[in-house]
Design a protein around this motif. Structure first.
Motif, PDB file in Angstrom:
ATOM      1  N   LEU A  28       0.816  -1.208   0.000  1.00 24.78           N
ATOM      2  CA  LEU A  28       0.000   0.000   0.000  1.00 24.78           C
ATOM      3  C   LEU A  28       0.852   1.261   0.000  1.00 24.78           C
ATOM      4  CD1 LEU A  28      -2.917   0.984   0.072  1.00 24.78           C
ATOM      5  CD2 LEU A  28      -2.783   0.974   2.557  1.00 24.78           C
ATOM      6  N   GLN A  42       1.332   3.826 -12.738  1.00 22.79           N
ATOM      7  CA  GLN A  42       0.534   3.183 -11.705  1.00 22.79           C
ATOM      8  C   GLN A  42       0.578   1.659 -11.787  1.00 22.79           C
ATOM      9  OE1 GLN A  42      -0.764   4.687  -9.196  1.00 22.79           O
ATOM     10  NE2 GLN A  42      -1.944   3.048  -8.253  1.00 22.79           N
ATOM     11  N   GLN A  46       2.300  -0.862  -9.056  1.00 22.09           N
ATOM     12  CA  GLN A  46       1.513  -1.899  -8.389  1.00 22.09           C
ATOM     13  C   GLN A  46       2.133  -3.278  -8.579  1.00 22.09           C
ATOM     14  OE1 GLN A  46      -2.817   0.425  -8.742  1.00 22.09           O
ATOM     15  NE2 GLN A  46      -2.592  -1.602  -9.629  1.00 22.09           N
ATOM     16  N   ALA A  93      -7.239  -4.130 -14.364  1.00 25.05           N
ATOM     17  CA  ALA A  93      -6.261  -3.085 -14.062  1.00 25.05           C
ATOM     18  C   ALA A  93      -5.224  -2.919 -15.168  1.00 25.05           C
ATOM     19  CB  ALA A  93      -5.569  -3.387 -12.736  1.00 25.05           C
ATOM     20  N   ILE A 101      -6.588   4.611 -13.089  1.00 26.06           N
ATOM     21  CA  ILE A 101      -6.352   3.685 -11.980  1.00 26.06           C
ATOM     22  C   ILE A 101      -5.822   4.441 -10.761  1.00 26.06           C
ATOM     23  CG2 ILE A 101      -4.833   1.827 -11.170  1.00 26.06           C
ATOM     24  CD1 ILE A 101      -7.040   0.705 -12.718  1.00 26.06           C
ATOM     25  N   ARG A 102      -4.916   5.404 -11.001  1.00 23.63           N
ATOM     26  CA  ARG A 102      -4.339   6.158  -9.893  1.00 23.63           C
ATOM     27  C   ARG A 102      -5.410   6.937  -9.137  1.00 23.63           C
ATOM     28  NH1 ARG A 102       0.684   7.632  -8.566  1.00 23.63           N
ATOM     29  NH2 ARG A 102       1.498   6.815 -10.515  1.00 23.63           N
ATOM     30  N   PHE A 105      -7.643   4.689  -7.217  1.00 22.42           N
ATOM     31  CA  PHE A 105      -6.960   4.213  -6.010  1.00 22.42           C
ATOM     32  C   PHE A 105      -7.008   5.283  -4.917  1.00 22.42           C
ATOM     33  CE2 PHE A 105      -2.721   2.262  -4.358  1.00 22.42           C
ATOM     34  CZ  PHE A 105      -3.436   1.556  -3.393  1.00 22.42           C
ATOM     35  N   PHE A 108     -10.429   5.342  -3.504  1.00 16.33           N
ATOM     36  CA  PHE A 108     -10.592   4.114  -2.718  1.00 16.33           C
ATOM     37  C   PHE A 108      -9.951   4.259  -1.340  1.00 16.33           C
ATOM     38  CE2 PHE A 108      -8.226   0.133  -1.698  1.00 16.33           C
ATOM     39  CZ  PHE A 108      -9.303  -0.680  -1.370  1.00 16.33           C
ATOM     40  N   LEU A 109      -8.727   4.777  -1.291  1.00 12.41           N
ATOM     41  CA  LEU A 109      -8.030   4.961  -0.011  1.00 12.41           C
ATOM     42  C   LEU A 109      -8.744   5.970   0.880  1.00 12.41           C
ATOM     43  CD1 LEU A 109      -4.261   4.995  -1.081  1.00 12.41           C
ATOM     44  CD2 LEU A 109      -5.491   3.181   0.100  1.00 12.41           C
ATOM     45  N   THR A 148     -11.103  -5.690  -5.498  1.00  9.58           N
ATOM     46  CA  THR A 148     -10.386  -4.427  -5.284  1.00  9.58           C
ATOM     47  C   THR A 148      -8.883  -4.655  -5.121  1.00  9.58           C
ATOM     48  OG1 THR A 148     -10.889  -4.572  -2.912  1.00  9.58           O
ATOM     49  CG2 THR A 148     -12.353  -3.228  -4.270  1.00  9.58           C
ATOM     50  N   PHE A 152      -6.231  -2.794  -7.570  1.00  9.74           N
ATOM     51  CA  PHE A 152      -5.304  -1.793  -7.047  1.00  9.74           C
ATOM     52  C   PHE A 152      -3.992  -2.379  -6.540  1.00  9.74           C
ATOM     53  CE2 PHE A 152      -9.541   0.271  -6.205  1.00  9.74           C
ATOM     54  CZ  PHE A 152      -9.428   1.173  -7.255  1.00  9.74           C
TER      55      PHE A 152
END
Length: 250
Positions: A28, A42, A46, A93, A101-102, A105, A108-109, A148, A152
């Protein structure tokens, strides 16, 4: 070359300790660091973070299981469903724009952070040793966390841990142990999917993995020695920091 190996290894030591502390394998925080400081896009960030995360997750899972036995009837539906759906998330992804995607993310965070903060300062529910729900609910959580996690590249633990504490009624350390059980197979299949699409920098990821393995047990030890509320608060701060780093890079 040797200097690069030492630098990536030292980074892995720091990330491994954080991964053990919060039960997430280190990916993470590794993702925004690799993007911001090393210029990886990204998907590449990942995939490379997963090289470090996979062995770290397995070692952290072993350490958590040593200290607090993980119940198979709870872990098995999580593991099976997350394994299946992690592949679907990873396939999505690698075919999506890196910028999209970034920002996904980041959102999402932030959502997970605010949810954790709300639960931290809301009315507390007494943790239980078992669970308020049976295996179908664990399977449903495995679907969400696996998808998820694959999308991510974080193994799904970041989703599973807050849900397990606030909805299923487990303590933070029990939730982190179960989250690692969920993350172990899903991070493996996600790494293989990213690698198959050329989205992994092995020269960076492997020394990071070595460094992480040296420090992750220390992080687990600290997690068990820390007061529950403090651990949850630090977890929220950690998630917010990751989101901020990603937003700065974006």
């Amino acid at each position: 070359m040797l200097i690069d190996f030492a630098m990536y290894g030292a980074l892995g030591v720091v990330l491994g300790a954080l991964g053990g502390l919060f039960g997430i394998g280190g990916a993470l925080i590794a993702i925004p660091v690799l993007g911001m400081w090393f210029g990886l896009d990204q998907q590449m960030a990942q995939g490379t973070a997963l090289v470090m995360s996979v062995p770290n997750v397995y070692l952290a899972l072993y350490r958590y299981h040593q200290r607090n036995k993980i119940e198979l009837r709870q872990a098995l539906p999580l593991v099976l469903m997350s394994f299946c759906f992690a592949w679907l998330g990873a396939m999505l992804a690698v075919g999506v724009d890196a910028g999209l995607i970034r920002w996904g993310f980041i959102g999402f965070l932030l959502a997970i952070t605010f949810y954790n903060v709300f639960k931290l300062y809301g009315s507390a529910r007494q943790p239980v040793n078992g669970s308020r729900f049976g295996w179908p609910a664990y399977g449903a959580l495995g679907v969400l966390a696996g998808t998820t996690g694959g999308l991510f590249g974080v193994g799904g633990a970041v989703v599973a841990a807050p849900v397990l504490t606030s909805v299923f009624g487990t303590s933070q350390v029990v939730a982190q142990g179960l989250s690692l059980a969920l993350a172990a197979p899903s991070t493996t299949v996600t790494l293989l999917t990213y690698a198959a699409h050329g989205e992994v920098n092995w020269l960076m990821g492997l020394p990071m993995a070595v460094g992480g393995l040296l420090s992750i047990s220390w992080g687990v030890k600290v997690a068990y020695a820390m007061p529950e509320r403090l651990l949850r608060g630090l977890y929220c701060c950690f998630l917010l920091l990751c989101a901020v780093l990603l937003a700065v890079k974006a």
